[in-house]
Design a protein around this motif. Structure first.
Motif, PDB file in Angstrom:
ATOM      1  N   ASN A  18     -15.821   4.046   1.477  1.00  6.50           N
ATOM      2  CA  ASN A  18     -15.945   2.588   1.508  1.00  6.50           C
ATOM      3  C   ASN A  18     -17.258   2.143   2.144  1.00  6.50           C
ATOM      4  O   ASN A  18     -17.618   0.969   2.065  1.00  6.50           O
ATOM      5  CB  ASN A  18     -14.784   1.967   2.291  1.00  6.50           C
ATOM      6  CG  ASN A  18     -13.506   1.940   1.483  1.00  6.50           C
ATOM      7  OD1 ASN A  18     -13.217   0.966   0.805  1.00  6.50           O
ATOM      8  ND2 ASN A  18     -12.753   3.032   1.512  1.00  6.50           N
TER       9      ASN A  18
ATOM     10  N   GLY B 213      -5.632   2.718   8.026  1.00  5.68           N
ATOM     11  CA  GLY B 213      -4.812   1.980   7.072  1.00  5.68           C
ATOM     12  C   GLY B 213      -3.445   1.675   7.665  1.00  5.68           C
ATOM     13  O   GLY B 213      -3.323   1.183   8.795  1.00  5.68           O
TER      14      GLY B 213
ATOM     15  N   ILE C  37      -9.002  10.220   6.651  1.00  2.00           N
ATOM     16  CA  ILE C  37      -8.571  10.812   5.374  1.00  2.00           C
ATOM     17  C   ILE C  37      -8.537   9.792   4.242  1.00  2.00           C
ATOM     18  O   ILE C  37      -8.591   8.584   4.464  1.00  2.00           O
ATOM     19  CB  ILE C  37      -7.185  11.500   5.502  1.00  2.00           C
ATOM     20  CG1 ILE C  37      -6.097  10.503   5.918  1.00  2.00           C
ATOM     21  CG2 ILE C  37      -7.245  12.674   6.452  1.00  2.00           C
ATOM     22  CD1 ILE C  37      -4.681  11.004   5.607  1.00  2.00           C
TER      23      ILE C  37
ATOM     24  N   ASN D 237      -0.495   6.348   7.779  1.00  2.00           N
ATOM     25  CA  ASN D 237       0.173   7.523   7.194  1.00  2.00           C
ATOM     26  C   ASN D 237      -0.404   8.846   7.678  1.00  2.00           C
ATOM     27  O   ASN D 237       0.301   9.857   7.689  1.00  2.00           O
ATOM     28  CB  ASN D 237       0.133   7.453   5.665  1.00  2.00           C
ATOM     29  CG  ASN D 237       0.953   6.286   5.165  1.00  2.00           C
ATOM     30  OD1 ASN D 237       1.950   5.924   5.774  1.00  2.00           O
ATOM     31  ND2 ASN D 237       0.531   5.668   4.075  1.00  2.00           N
TER      32      ASN D 237
ATOM     33  N   ALA E 144     -11.117  -2.380  14.132  1.00  2.94           N
ATOM     34  CA  ALA E 144     -12.536  -2.113  14.427  1.00  2.94           C
ATOM     35  C   ALA E 144     -13.217  -1.577  13.183  1.00  2.94           C
ATOM     36  O   ALA E 144     -12.552  -1.184  12.215  1.00  2.94           O
ATOM     37  CB  ALA E 144     -12.663  -1.095  15.558  1.00  2.94           C
ATOM     38  N   ASP E 145     -14.530  -1.580  13.235  1.00  4.35           N
ATOM     39  CA  ASP E 145     -15.338  -1.055  12.136  1.00  4.35           C
ATOM     40  C   ASP E 145     -15.854   0.328  12.546  1.00  4.35           C
ATOM     41  O   ASP E 145     -16.317   0.500  13.679  1.00  4.35           O
ATOM     42  CB  ASP E 145     -16.520  -2.014  11.890  1.00  4.35           C
ATOM     43  CG  ASP E 145     -17.209  -1.700  10.578  1.00  4.35           C
ATOM     44  OD1 ASP E 145     -17.685  -0.553  10.407  1.00  4.35           O
ATOM     45  OD2 ASP E 145     -17.264  -2.588   9.720  1.00  4.35           O
TER      46      ASP E 145
ATOM     47  N   TYR F 228       0.825  -1.211   0.000  1.00  2.00           N
ATOM     48  CA  TYR F 228       0.000   0.000   0.000  1.00  2.00           C
ATOM     49  C   TYR F 228       0.869   1.274   0.000  1.00  2.00           C
ATOM     50  O   TYR F 228       0.635   2.194  -0.780  1.00  2.00           O
ATOM     51  CB  TYR F 228      -0.941  -0.015   1.221  1.00  2.00           C
ATOM     52  CG  TYR F 228      -1.845   1.187   1.287  1.00  2.00           C
ATOM     53  CD1 TYR F 228      -3.005   1.261   0.512  1.00  2.00           C
ATOM     54  CD2 TYR F 228      -1.539   2.279   2.103  1.00  2.00           C
ATOM     55  CE1 TYR F 228      -3.826   2.383   0.562  1.00  2.00           C
ATOM     56  CE2 TYR F 228      -2.358   3.390   2.152  1.00  2.00           C
ATOM     57  CZ  TYR F 228      -3.498   3.433   1.379  1.00  2.00           C
ATOM     58  OH  TYR F 228      -4.308   4.543   1.412  1.00  2.00           O
TER      59      TYR F 228
ATOM     60  N   SER G 133     -11.571   7.240   2.866  1.00  6.41           N
ATOM     61  CA  SER G 133     -11.836   6.001   3.614  1.00  6.41           C
ATOM     62  C   SER G 133     -13.330   5.793   3.834  1.00  6.41           C
ATOM     63  O   SER G 133     -13.835   4.669   3.712  1.00  6.41           O
ATOM     64  CB  SER G 133     -11.116   6.038   4.956  1.00  6.41           C
ATOM     65  OG  SER G 133      -9.725   6.042   4.734  1.00  6.41           O
TER      66      SER G 133
ATOM     67  N   ARG H 114     -10.503  -1.460   9.794  1.00  6.14           N
ATOM     68  CA  ARG H 114     -11.221  -2.734   9.706  1.00  6.14           C
ATOM     69  C   ARG H 114     -10.291  -3.869   9.271  1.00  6.14           C
ATOM     70  O   ARG H 114     -10.529  -5.025   9.568  1.00  6.14           O
ATOM     71  CB  ARG H 114     -12.346  -2.546   8.683  1.00  6.14           C
ATOM     72  CG  ARG H 114     -13.330  -3.645   8.612  1.00  6.14           C
ATOM     73  CD  ARG H 114     -14.494  -3.260   7.757  1.00  6.14           C
ATOM     74  NE  ARG H 114     -14.112  -2.973   6.385  1.00  6.14           N
ATOM     75  CZ  ARG H 114     -14.957  -2.677   5.415  1.00  6.14           C
ATOM     76  NH1 ARG H 114     -16.248  -2.602   5.675  1.00  6.14           N
ATOM     77  NH2 ARG H 114     -14.556  -2.442   4.200  1.00  6.14           N
TER      78      ARG H 114
END
Ligand SMILES: C[S@@+](CC[C@H](N)C(=O)[O-])C[C@H]1O[C@@H](n2cnc3c(N)ncnc32)[C@H](O)[C@@H]1O
Length: 251
Positions: free
Chosen positions: A120, A51, A114, A54, A96-97, A15, A117, A71
């Protein structure tokens, strides 16, 4: 037959390489400018859908408590390895969600999310649920900064296209298709391993576009007292054909 992995799993170790042109430093400077505009001091800060970290790792101000969740356990794994190597502070990182955040009511001063995200979240009711959760965990006067891609960018710019990027050790193919409010992105990666052989990875990512008025109305419904929308990376109002909108909401 090609094996399609769940989104943000097989891709996780690559990534950061895929995102190497993204200026996270500048992005986080922008996010923090809103925090400073609305708060004198901030003790705790949370990166939602962090993620590989970053966002959190490019914060410039000092806080007492850093929290981050995503997640995807694979993305979190990459983040944790980076923390071991570079971080001066030790964030609390967990899986976590965003629709069900395992934190106490009124427990965090600032939250941010940021890089599309929250796009989604494919059903508006899931975005609403997330806003309610963020409102619940924020302290009074808490600030939430996030961005969302618009319907316009997914439909007109991403549209139905194929793009190829090449690096010495990686080739990526990005195929997008737009249907009924949702953009489907099929990413294929060919990555060179130590033995010189290439491995293939395929993932399908989906994003729903959200427009300013529906987002502002959802934020109001969730209870936020102040809600603002800006053309991304500016302090000007969004335009009709904005690609990405930055939102600020205050509890
Ligand atoms: C495009 S990446 C952005 C990651 C990071 N914010 C950044 O800027 O590099 C989107 C991230 O959102 C996460 N994500 C998607 N849906 C989520 C959800 N419902 N709850 C938590 N994380 C989610 C994915 O696992 C992925 O890591």
């Amino acid at each position: 037959m090609v094996k399609i992995s769940k989104n943000f799993t097989s891709i996780a170790p690559y990534y950061d390489l895929l995102m190497k042109r993204i200026n996270y430093r500048e992005w986080m400077f922008y996010v923090e400018s809103f925090i400073k505009a609305h708060r004198k001091t901030t003790r705790s800060i949370l990166d939602i859908a962090c993620g590989t970290g970053n966002g959190l790792m490019n914060l410039r101000e000092n806080y007492e408590i850093y929290l981050a969740f995503d997640r995807s356990i694979e993305m979190i794994r990459v983040f944790k390895k980076k923390i071991d190597r570079y971080a001066s502070h030790s964030p609390i990182i967990f899986v976590a969600d965003a629709r069900k955040i395992p934190l106490l009511d009124n427990s965090v001063d600032v939250a941010f999310s940021i890089f599309d995200s929250l796009n989604n979240l494919l059903r508006p009711k899931d975005l609403k649920k997330t806003f309610k959760e963020v409102y619940r965990i924020l302290s009074h006067g808490g600030v939430f900064v996030f961005d969302l891609n618009t319907v316009h960018v997914l439909k007109e710019k991403w549209g139905t296209k194929t793009r190829i990027e090449e690096d010495e050790d990686m080739v990526s193919i990005w195929r997008t298709r737009y249907h009924a409010g949702v953009s489907e992105l099929h990413i294929t990666l060919f990555v060179r391993k130590e033995n010189g052989r290439f491995i293939r990875i395929d993932e399908i990512h989906r994003e729903r576009g959200y427009n300013r008025d529906e987002v502002l109305s959802m934020l109001k419904d969730a209870g936020f007292r102040i809600t603002e929308a800006y053309e991304h990376l500016t302090y000007s109002p969004p335009k009709k054909d904005s690609f990405r909108i930055n939102y600020v909401a205050v509890k």
